[in-house]
Write a protein that holds these residues in place. Structure first.
Motif, PDB file in Angstrom:
ATOM      1  N   ASP A   1       0.831  -1.190   0.000  1.00  0.00           N
ATOM      2  CA  ASP A   1       0.000   0.000   0.000  1.00  0.00           C
ATOM      3  C   ASP A   1       0.873   1.249   0.000  1.00  0.00           C
ATOM      4  O   ASP A   1       2.102   1.200  -0.013  1.00  0.00           O
ATOM      5  CB  ASP A   1      -0.944  -0.015   1.199  1.00  0.00           C
ATOM      6  N   LYS A   2       0.194   2.402   0.036  1.00  0.00           N
ATOM      7  CA  LYS A   2       0.889   3.679  -0.052  1.00  0.00           C
ATOM      8  C   LYS A   2       1.831   3.893   1.117  1.00  0.00           C
ATOM      9  O   LYS A   2       2.975   4.348   0.942  1.00  0.00           O
ATOM     10  CB  LYS A   2      -0.149   4.789  -0.131  1.00  0.00           C
ATOM     11  N   LYS A   3       1.380   3.557   2.312  1.00  0.00           N
ATOM     12  CA  LYS A   3       2.179   3.801   3.504  1.00  0.00           C
ATOM     13  C   LYS A   3       3.455   2.975   3.490  1.00  0.00           C
ATOM     14  O   LYS A   3       4.551   3.473   3.811  1.00  0.00           O
ATOM     15  CB  LYS A   3       1.342   3.477   4.735  1.00  0.00           C
TER      16      LYS A   3
ATOM     17  N   GLN B   1       9.363   2.633   2.619  1.00  0.00           N
ATOM     18  CA  GLN B   1      10.521   2.012   1.970  1.00  0.00           C
ATOM     19  C   GLN B   1      11.293   3.011   1.126  1.00  0.00           C
ATOM     20  O   GLN B   1      12.525   2.976   1.072  1.00  0.00           O
ATOM     21  CB  GLN B   1      10.055   0.839   1.111  1.00  0.00           C
ATOM     22  N   ALA B   2      10.573   3.934   0.459  1.00  0.00           N
ATOM     23  CA  ALA B   2      11.236   4.919  -0.397  1.00  0.00           C
ATOM     24  C   ALA B   2      12.022   5.943   0.399  1.00  0.00           C
ATOM     25  O   ALA B   2      13.010   6.500  -0.098  1.00  0.00           O
ATOM     26  CB  ALA B   2      10.202   5.622  -1.275  1.00  0.00           C
TER      27      ALA B   2
ATOM     28  N   GLY C   1      18.135   7.951  -7.149  1.00  0.00           N
ATOM     29  CA  GLY C   1      18.191   6.942  -8.201  1.00  0.00           C
ATOM     30  C   GLY C   1      17.561   5.630  -7.798  1.00  0.00           C
ATOM     31  O   GLY C   1      16.867   4.987  -8.601  1.00  0.00           O
ATOM     32  N   GLU C   2      17.766   5.226  -6.547  1.00  0.00           N
ATOM     33  CA  GLU C   2      17.163   3.976  -6.086  1.00  0.00           C
ATOM     34  C   GLU C   2      15.652   4.076  -5.994  1.00  0.00           C
ATOM     35  O   GLU C   2      14.949   3.075  -6.219  1.00  0.00           O
ATOM     36  CB  GLU C   2      17.762   3.608  -4.725  1.00  0.00           C
ATOM     37  N   ARG C   3      15.136   5.269  -5.689  1.00  0.00           N
ATOM     38  CA  ARG C   3      13.677   5.460  -5.644  1.00  0.00           C
ATOM     39  C   ARG C   3      13.061   5.273  -7.023  1.00  0.00           C
ATOM     40  O   ARG C   3      12.008   4.649  -7.178  1.00  0.00           O
ATOM     41  CB  ARG C   3      13.360   6.862  -5.111  1.00  0.00           C
TER      42      ARG C   3
ATOM     43  N   LEU D   1       7.026   8.801  -7.623  1.00  0.00           N
ATOM     44  CA  LEU D   1       6.813   7.359  -7.562  1.00  0.00           C
ATOM     45  C   LEU D   1       5.630   6.938  -8.417  1.00  0.00           C
ATOM     46  O   LEU D   1       5.696   5.930  -9.145  1.00  0.00           O
ATOM     47  CB  LEU D   1       6.591   6.933  -6.110  1.00  0.00           C
ATOM     48  N   ALA D   2       4.541   7.706  -8.360  1.00  0.00           N
ATOM     49  CA  ALA D   2       3.329   7.342  -9.092  1.00  0.00           C
ATOM     50  C   ALA D   2       3.536   7.420 -10.598  1.00  0.00           C
ATOM     51  O   ALA D   2       3.194   6.487 -11.346  1.00  0.00           O
ATOM     52  CB  ALA D   2       2.178   8.247  -8.660  1.00  0.00           C
TER      53      ALA D   2
END
Length: 696
Positions: A2-4, A9-10, A16-18, A79-80
């Motif tokens: 989910d979003k949370k 994690q991000a 760059g990893e994100r 992210l989206a």
């Protein structure tokens, strides 16, 4: 996920990893309905609080209120949208975000994704036509990048009409070849400075070749331009620039078509007699083909890609005109233009064929014609610079031997020499200059190779050189103000592989073998020279035709004779200096050239021979005193020194004028028996031997 959980994690990842996490998430969940729900939840931000904006006359809104609070929720949007682009299943969402998202950074991402994923050309065309210039430029460049040719050709007429030629010329290279060819026939587009000729040459090289062919065809039928086709090539070369030329010639098939075009519609130069006729009426023997500037500027590339065709083209540029040798190749053909260092291994046969072609078309009439030999310029270009460094010793000797054989065939016959504008003495001088230029150039290359081998040998034998170099501290830039640098107590040492005794012995044996090969090549080269040059040329070059000038005064004859001897004797010094410490080569030069030629009836008291005599004796004496040479070489040099000095001394005593200083400089190099003979002859001449410092 989910979003949370995703945001948690991000937050632990860098930028760059994100992006990698979001892209992987989009690819893994592209067929799952949960992906769209997750993206929507990430994009669901509360509306920002904005005060009522100022309204003027109720129809102009100066600053519309912001509907998306992008700056505060940048990570969620990133992210989206990255996940939506990577999934390739959220095209409608991308269109919506393109219309509502105010971020310029996200606009670039969305433009690329929409152009790649949208199949409807009409939608993208409408977006290009209605967008502001900045977004329109991004859309057009994305269409060029992803080869959306139909879209570009659809919007081209509308943009050309509304925005002008400057805008559409910038992306014309992204259209189809037929469309580009049709537009480039319009002079307004052809001469526009916004054209991307690099892109046109890369994607539509055959279009450029077609336009050049049309221009050449038109010019070849025009009475005023049919003999000036080089201008067409020069204009096109200037138009496409160096970048366009590199893109065009990088393709082997396109460079082959350009070469074929130069043969289909050749540039001809009139070499006939009389007024130049029409191009179509000119005889083949009265015209010669010229290499176009687009090809002559990249000879090395064309020779590398098309050796057989270029050999025929280059051969056609060498011809005889009015008893003069003419070469239509560029000035630096044997230098940088040919790119010979890249062709060392596989182009020697090509170079050899070209040299044979030059030799086959050269004759005595062309060599000695006028004020100087016309094809001597080619020989000088061939044996100057670093041209010979591109070949092995075996190949170089083969080339030198071929040239020496050609020069030997052109050797002037003083008893039967009839060339207008050139006397036998001038012919001998020119001929000797050509021979010595070839010899010295090849010998210079061999000396450089020998010096390199000597340095390698010394580095192996002296380990202190490497050790001293390894203990030097590394250079550091000066510290800036306020910058603290920790002082090192010891110098940084470089790691050097130290050879074992067996490795040193193997390397030294290899170097000795290479040095022996270089010495053998030097000896062979000198043999070629001595087999080419004979005493007749030296004698004629020295004495000239003074004796035949019956009406000249004695002073004029002596002046000419002195000048001739000065010019000729100065040619020996380069040969002597090239021999250096090679005793065998000095002996070979002494026996085959110096002894039978120079010392037959020569007046050695003349100042022009002092340099030759002193250099030879001094060089042999330095070899005798050199402790680095072997005992055998030193004894050999000592015997040769005594023999040479004795020969000089005997010839000198026969001269009508004797100088005591010259006698002393010669006699001090002779042996004991030779000195006794000298003292006896000296007493006969009524001189006191004690003034020379000798004991009777």
């Amino acid at each position: 996920m989910d979003k949370k959980q995703l945001l948690a994690q991000a937050d632990k990842l860098n930028y760059g990893e994100r992006i990698q996490l979001a892209a992987k998430l989009g690819r893994d969940l592209k067929d799952s309905p949960k992906l769209k729900d997750l993206i929507e939840s990430l994009l669901a931000h509360p509306a920002p609080d904005a005060p009522q904006m100022e309204i003027e006359d109720e129809f102009v809104q100066i600053l519309p209120p912001q509907l998306r609070n992008t700056g505060k929720y940048f990570n969620e949007d990133q992210l989206a949208l990255t996940a939506a682009v990577a999934s390739k299943t959220c095209l409608e969402l991308l269109h919506r975000e393109y219309s509502t998202n105010p971020s310029i950074l996200f606009k670039k991402l969305l433009v690329k994704a929409i152009v790649r994923q949208e199949k409807d050309d009409e939608k993208i065309a409408e977006m290009i036509l209605r967008e502001v210039p900045k977004l329109r430029k991004q859309l057009i460049h994305s269409c060029v990048r992803y080869r959306r040719v139909a879209i570009l050709e659809k919007v081209y007429p509308s943009l050309k009409k509304s925005q002008g030629v400057d805008l559409v010329a910038d992306f014309l290279h992204g259209c189809s070849p037929d469309f580009v060819l049709a537009e480039l026939r319009d002079e307004e587009v052809l001469y526009n400075k916004s054209l991307n000729w690099n892109g046109i040459a890369r994607h539509h090289g055959r279009v450029i070749i077609t336009l050049i062919r049309d221009a050449l065809t038109t010019a070849s039928t025009d009475i005023n331009e049919e003999w000036d086709l080089q201008t067409v090539w020069s204009e096109w070369l200037k138009r496409i620039g160096n970048g366009g030329k590199e893109e065009l010639l990088h393709n082997t098939s396109l460079s082959g078509e350009i070469l074929q075009l130069s043969n289909d519609i050749p540039i001809l130069s009139w070499i006939g007699v009389g007024e130049r006729p029409r191009r179509a009426d000119a005889a083949s023997k009265d015209v010669v083909q010229v290499i176009p500037s687009l090809i002559s500027g990249s000879l090395g590339l064309f020779i590398c890609k098309h050796p057989e065709k270029m050999l025929q083209v280059c051969k056609q540029t060498i011809y005889i005109r009015k008893n003069r040798f003419v070469c239509g190749l560029p000035h630096n053909f044997w230098g940088s233009a040919g790119g010979w260092p890249r062709l060392r291994s596989n182009r020697y046969s090509w170079i050899l064929e070209m040299v044979k072609e030059v030799i086959s078309k050269s004759s005595s009439n062309t060599f000695y014609r006028g004020y100087g030999p016309q094809d001597k310029t080619i020989l000088e270009q061939l044996f100057t610079g670093d041209f010979l460094e591109n070949f092995s010793h075996k190949q170089m000797l083969e080339l030198i031997k071929l040239v020496f054989e050609h020069l030997f065939s052109l050797r002037p016959d003083v008893h039967n020499f009839h060339v207008k504008g050139c006397t036998p003495q001038d012919a001998c001088t020119k001929w000797l200059e050509s021979v010595l230029t070839s010899y010295n150039s090849a010998y210079r290359v061999l000396r450089n190779d020998e010096n390199i081998l000597m340095v390698r040998e010394r580095l192996i034998e002296d380990d202190n050189i490497d050790e001293g170099a390894s203990t030097q501290p590394t250079s550091r830039p000066a510290p800036r103000r306020g910058q603290k640098i920790k002082a090192k107590t010891a110098a940084t040492k470089k790691r050097i592989h130290k050879r074992s005794e067996s490795e040193k012995a193997a390397e030294l044996a290899k170097i000795q073998k290479l040095k022996a090969n270089v010495a053998q090549t030097m000896s062979t080269l000198l043999k070629h020279l001595l087999a080419t040059v004979t005493g007749q040329e030296w004698k004629v070059a020295q004495e000239g035709t003074v004796a035949q000038e019956e009406h000249s005064s004695a002073d004029v004859k002596n002046t000419v004779l002195s000048r001739n001897r000065d010019d000729t004797s100065s040619k020996y010094l380069p040969i002597l200096k090239s021999l250096d410490n090679h005793v065998d080569l000095i002996e070979q030069f002494y026996k085959e050239l110096l002894s039978p030629i120079l010392l037959k009836g020569q007046d050695l008291t003349h100042h022009t021979w002092v340099g030759v005599r002193d250099y030879l004796l001094t060089r042999l004496d330095s070899i005798v005193r050199n402790p680095k040479l072997s005992e055998q070489e030193r004894e050999h040099a000592k015997a040769l020194l005594a023999q040479t000095a004795t020969l000089f001394l005997n010839a000198y005593l026969e001269s009508p004028v004797i100088n005591a200083e010259d006698l002393l400089s010669i006699a001090k190099h002779t042996g004991h028996d030779q000195r006794i003979t000298f003292v006896v002859q000296w007493e006969k001449l009524c001189f006191r031997p004690r003034i020379l410092g000798f004991k009777t």
